[in-house]
Design a protein around this motif. Sequence first.
Motif, mmCIF file in Angstrom:
data_model
loop_
_atom_site.group_PDB
_atom_site.id
_atom_site.type_symbol
_atom_site.label_atom_id
_atom_site.label_comp_id
_atom_site.label_asym_id
_atom_site.label_seq_id
_atom_site.Cartn_x
_atom_site.Cartn_y
_atom_site.Cartn_z
ATOM 1 N N GLU A 146 0.827 -1.186 0.000
ATOM 2 C CA GLU A 146 0.000 0.000 0.000
ATOM 3 C C GLU A 146 0.875 1.255 0.000
ATOM 4 N N ASN A 147 0.439 2.265 -0.673
ATOM 5 C CA ASN A 147 1.128 3.534 -0.737
ATOM 6 C C ASN A 147 0.217 4.600 -0.164
ATOM 7 N N LYS A 148 0.589 5.122 0.988
ATOM 8 C CA LYS A 148 -0.285 6.097 1.651
ATOM 9 C C LYS A 148 -0.401 7.401 0.869
ATOM 10 N N ASP A 149 0.506 7.618 -0.084
ATOM 11 C CA ASP A 149 0.473 8.828 -0.896
ATOM 12 C C ASP A 149 -0.193 8.595 -2.250
ATOM 13 N N SER A 150 -1.016 7.554 -2.357
ATOM 14 C CA SER A 150 -1.666 7.223 -3.619
ATOM 15 C C SER A 150 -3.177 7.181 -3.444
ATOM 16 N N TYR A 151 -3.873 7.466 -4.528
ATOM 17 C CA TYR A 151 -5.322 7.301 -4.560
ATOM 18 C C TYR A 151 -5.710 5.823 -4.653
ATOM 19 N N LEU A 208 -1.781 8.185 -13.010
ATOM 20 C CA LEU A 208 -1.326 8.060 -14.389
ATOM 21 C C LEU A 208 0.118 8.509 -14.563
ATOM 22 N N THR A 209 0.510 9.552 -13.832
ATOM 23 C CA THR A 209 1.893 10.029 -13.837
ATOM 24 C C THR A 209 2.214 10.523 -12.428
ATOM 25 N N ASP A 210 3.426 10.998 -12.211
ATOM 26 C CA ASP A 210 3.770 11.582 -10.920
ATOM 27 C C ASP A 210 2.930 12.817 -10.638
ATOM 28 N N SER A 211 2.353 13.388 -11.674
ATOM 29 C CA SER A 211 1.571 14.625 -11.528
ATOM 30 C C SER A 211 0.068 14.394 -11.471
ATOM 31 N N LEU A 212 -0.432 13.367 -12.164
ATOM 32 C CA LEU A 212 -1.869 13.248 -12.407
ATOM 33 C C LEU A 212 -2.469 12.002 -11.767
ATOM 34 N N SER A 213 -3.503 12.228 -10.945
ATOM 35 C CA SER A 213 -4.316 11.146 -10.376
ATOM 36 C C SER A 213 -5.746 11.328 -10.860
ATOM 37 N N LEU A 214 -6.440 10.207 -11.061
ATOM 38 C CA LEU A 214 -7.772 10.244 -11.653
ATOM 39 C C LEU A 214 -8.666 9.213 -10.987
ATOM 40 N N LYS A 215 -9.931 9.611 -10.763
ATOM 41 C CA LYS A 215 -10.928 8.675 -10.243
ATOM 42 C C LYS A 215 -12.227 8.915 -11.001
ATOM 43 N N ALA A 216 -12.799 7.840 -11.534
ATOM 44 C CA ALA A 216 -14.033 7.951 -12.304
ATOM 45 C C ALA A 216 -14.958 6.804 -11.949
ATOM 46 N N SER A 217 -16.261 7.060 -11.991
ATOM 47 C CA SER A 217 -17.227 5.996 -11.712
ATOM 48 C C SER A 217 -18.520 6.262 -12.457
ATOM 49 N N TYR A 218 -19.207 5.166 -12.776
ATOM 50 C CA TYR A 218 -20.527 5.239 -13.407
ATOM 51 C C TYR A 218 -21.407 4.166 -12.785
ATOM 52 N N THR A 219 -22.644 4.538 -12.510
ATOM 53 C CA THR A 219 -23.599 3.623 -11.887
ATOM 54 C C THR A 219 -24.909 3.636 -12.664
ATOM 55 N N TYR A 220 -25.413 2.458 -12.945
ATOM 56 C CA TYR A 220 -26.755 2.306 -13.505
ATOM 57 C C TYR A 220 -27.549 1.441 -12.541
ATOM 58 N N MET A 221 -28.680 1.945 -12.051
ATOM 59 C CA MET A 221 -29.538 1.203 -11.127
ATOM 60 C C MET A 221 -30.964 1.194 -11.653
ATOM 61 N N TRP A 261 -13.221 12.754 -10.902
ATOM 62 C CA TRP A 261 -12.346 13.629 -10.126
ATOM 63 C C TRP A 261 -10.921 13.467 -10.640
ATOM 64 N N SER A 262 -10.239 14.584 -10.828
ATOM 65 C CA SER A 262 -8.845 14.548 -11.263
ATOM 66 C C SER A 262 -8.034 15.532 -10.447
ATOM 67 N N ASP A 263 -6.750 15.203 -10.274
ATOM 68 C CA ASP A 263 -5.853 16.042 -9.482
ATOM 69 C C ASP A 263 -4.513 16.106 -10.199
ATOM 70 N N TYR A 264 -4.065 17.328 -10.517
ATOM 71 C CA TYR A 264 -2.793 17.500 -11.238
ATOM 72 C C TYR A 264 -1.875 18.425 -10.447
ATOM 73 N N THR A 265 -0.626 18.007 -10.275
ATOM 74 C CA THR A 265 0.377 18.800 -9.569
ATOM 75 C C THR A 265 1.580 19.025 -10.474
ATOM 76 N N PHE A 266 1.987 20.268 -10.614
ATOM 77 C CA PHE A 266 3.161 20.599 -11.420
ATOM 78 C C PHE A 266 4.422 20.178 -10.666
ATOM 79 N N GLN A 267 5.307 19.466 -11.365
ATOM 80 C CA GLN A 267 6.531 18.981 -10.742
ATOM 81 C C GLN A 267 7.729 19.884 -11.019
ATOM 82 N N ASP A 268 7.718 20.586 -12.137
ATOM 83 C CA ASP A 268 8.868 21.397 -12.541
ATOM 84 C C ASP A 268 8.402 22.767 -13.021
ATOM 85 N N GLY A 269 9.389 23.655 -13.232
ATOM 86 C CA GLY A 269 9.097 24.958 -13.786
ATOM 87 C C GLY A 269 8.614 25.947 -12.747
#
Length: 712
Positions: A47-52, A574-587, A613-621
């Motif tokens: 497990e990685n506590k710094d991961s989604y 997806l990268t060191d910068s980008l995390s993504l979470k998506a869901s779809y429900t049909y009931m 939901w998406s989260d992007y963090t700039f690593q450089d620049g």
Amino acid sequence: MRNRQFNSRVSVLALITGLNIISFAPATHAQEKVQTLDPIIVQTKGENKDSYVATTSSSATKTATALVETPQAVSVVTQKELEARQVQSVGEAIRYNSGVLGDYWGGADLRYDKTLIRGFDAAQYLNGLKLSQGKFAGLGRPEPYGLQRVEVLKGPSSVLYGQNAPGGLVNLVSKKPTAEPIREVNVSLGNFDRRQGSFDVGGALDDNAEFQYRLVGLARESDTQTDYGKNDRHFIAPSWRWAPSDDTSLTFLGSYLREDLGNQVNVLPPIGTLTSASFGKIPTSFYPGEPSFDQFIRASKSIGYEFEHSLKDVWTFRQNLRYDRQDADYRYVSYSGAPVVGTTMARKRTFIDQDLNSIGVDNQAEAEFSAGPIDHDVIVGLDYRYVDFSYQFGTASAPSLDIANPVYGSAIEMPRTTKSERTEQHQTGFYLQDQMRMDNWAVTLSGRYDVADSSTVNRLKNTTVDQNDKEFTWRSGLVYLADNGLAPYVSYSTSFEPTAGSDFDGNAFEPTTGQQYEVGVKYQPNEADSFVTVSAYNLTQQNVATSDPDNVGFDVQTGETEVRGVELEGVAVLTDSLSLKASYTYMNGEVTKSNDYKGNTPAQIPRQIANLWSDYTFQDGPLAGFGLGAGVRYIDKRFGDMANNMELPATTLVDAALHYDFEKLDTDLEGLSLRVNASNLFDKDYVGQCASTKFCQYGARRTVIASLGYKW
């Protein structure tokens, strides 16, 4: 199954009962031939506590089983996601998961965490033990800052947890002591005059980390979107662990939460909220109560422990125990439900004095071994739960209020007591589970027998109603673990839940029962930090109460509800910068048997839910350390009543976040960060829920919270 080496010699029988562990020693076989097998290793990502992304969960099996190997849809909200979205409730924490309608009352009513899983109200558990729920002041809102993660089990889960609705349950995992030092303080401000401070400290008390501690605290004062509303809370959660060896640990956990919410019964008429009245719409800030009379103070306390001891290479014994107490002092003036005349609203006054005590203990013996080509992880358990709940309730009319020009200050007297009851509940359950693994196949078989008794005393009429229920529930599941990370699965599970009341002849109602068929596929790529689940299910609940056609005012248990659905959920770094979470429900919910509503859609069930939901963090620049998050939530139209006379329109809401790590600006500022989170960013005005054709509530308006935190 976890990484481990199995030995073929197994001759131990354990029985766990009450609060004691009684073991029977291995039998002696002088001529027994012992054969040592080669190690069988099942690789599971750490497990990685710094991961989604979470890869294991103990809630579905009560063992540390990989999610990909679990034949059931399970969603996990990690610590990283909780922090990134600065969640303010359990319902808010799980709102981006599939199959879930978190805070389905709209989030503006701060009394409860009302959560719908696969169309049914879901119970909450804390560290595997059920949180008790009162009749009026209801289930408290656990403080999310005190949680390490939130796990959602979808589908019937009685086989390991006893009486529950068939849709599933939510298990909350507390922050607990660690050997790693934890130092964190936060100060936050927000709209509605919000002011909050929090801290989280812990670590080892000695060089060998034999003794560890943790202390989590929070204090908040805040108004709400409603005039005269309050959202004040004080929370403290100390914990301490003794780990004399790698095989033994004892953790004590305590908590105290005091909530001061003013009046949260802001129910309003549908005409004026859901549709326009002759005077237009009622403002979302409108307050139907009386500030000098209204009060909602709830105090929740708990203390317990978690004990674990491993015996040689096969057996592990666990005992988890917790005592909970909740006291609620609650009085309010609210809309009565009578039609509004012009702009004049009829009101009522109510008081509730409630206290609840419960104790739960779960005893487990787990054996991990190999028998021929099959690896086994067997768990034998005995749990017990006792609840003592009592309340006094009274209601009467109150002076009316002009919606267009409200004037407060009417003298309100406490109404006389109209109900007074005390209920005692006992539940004892014995369960057995075997998780088997052979090559790429994993099989789970579970069974449980419950005895649930309750006794309710009407203290005004001096009458007693007893109820005794016995039920067997079971589960079976099969998973194929392909080498490429795909894991198709199939499962069948059952549930039961006692039903209060009796029929015309005085016979106590039988428990409702649930059955679910589920098929799906999970995908955990070998080289990527991601996890995807696709599932389809058919869920049926029987013994549902419906009106007795021969005896007006009484019910019979001939009703049935069916929910069929498809769920898709994916989370990825997806990268060191980008995390993504998506869901779809049909009931697709339907009342399949009823004397009242056959063919209707059950209340509160939307046909579709979609989240991203998406989260992007700039690593450089020049923007290094700066990040932003964005989320979209779509909830399809749904009915507010069983008769399907009231339809709530579809709603789309947007969330957003900004965050900055000051270490990127100056290394001397390491650990300092700023977060700004907005829920319902565009301040959409919408109705969150309608409980009947008389009462509706607005959903939560835009909430903005800025938090400055420091970790060292």
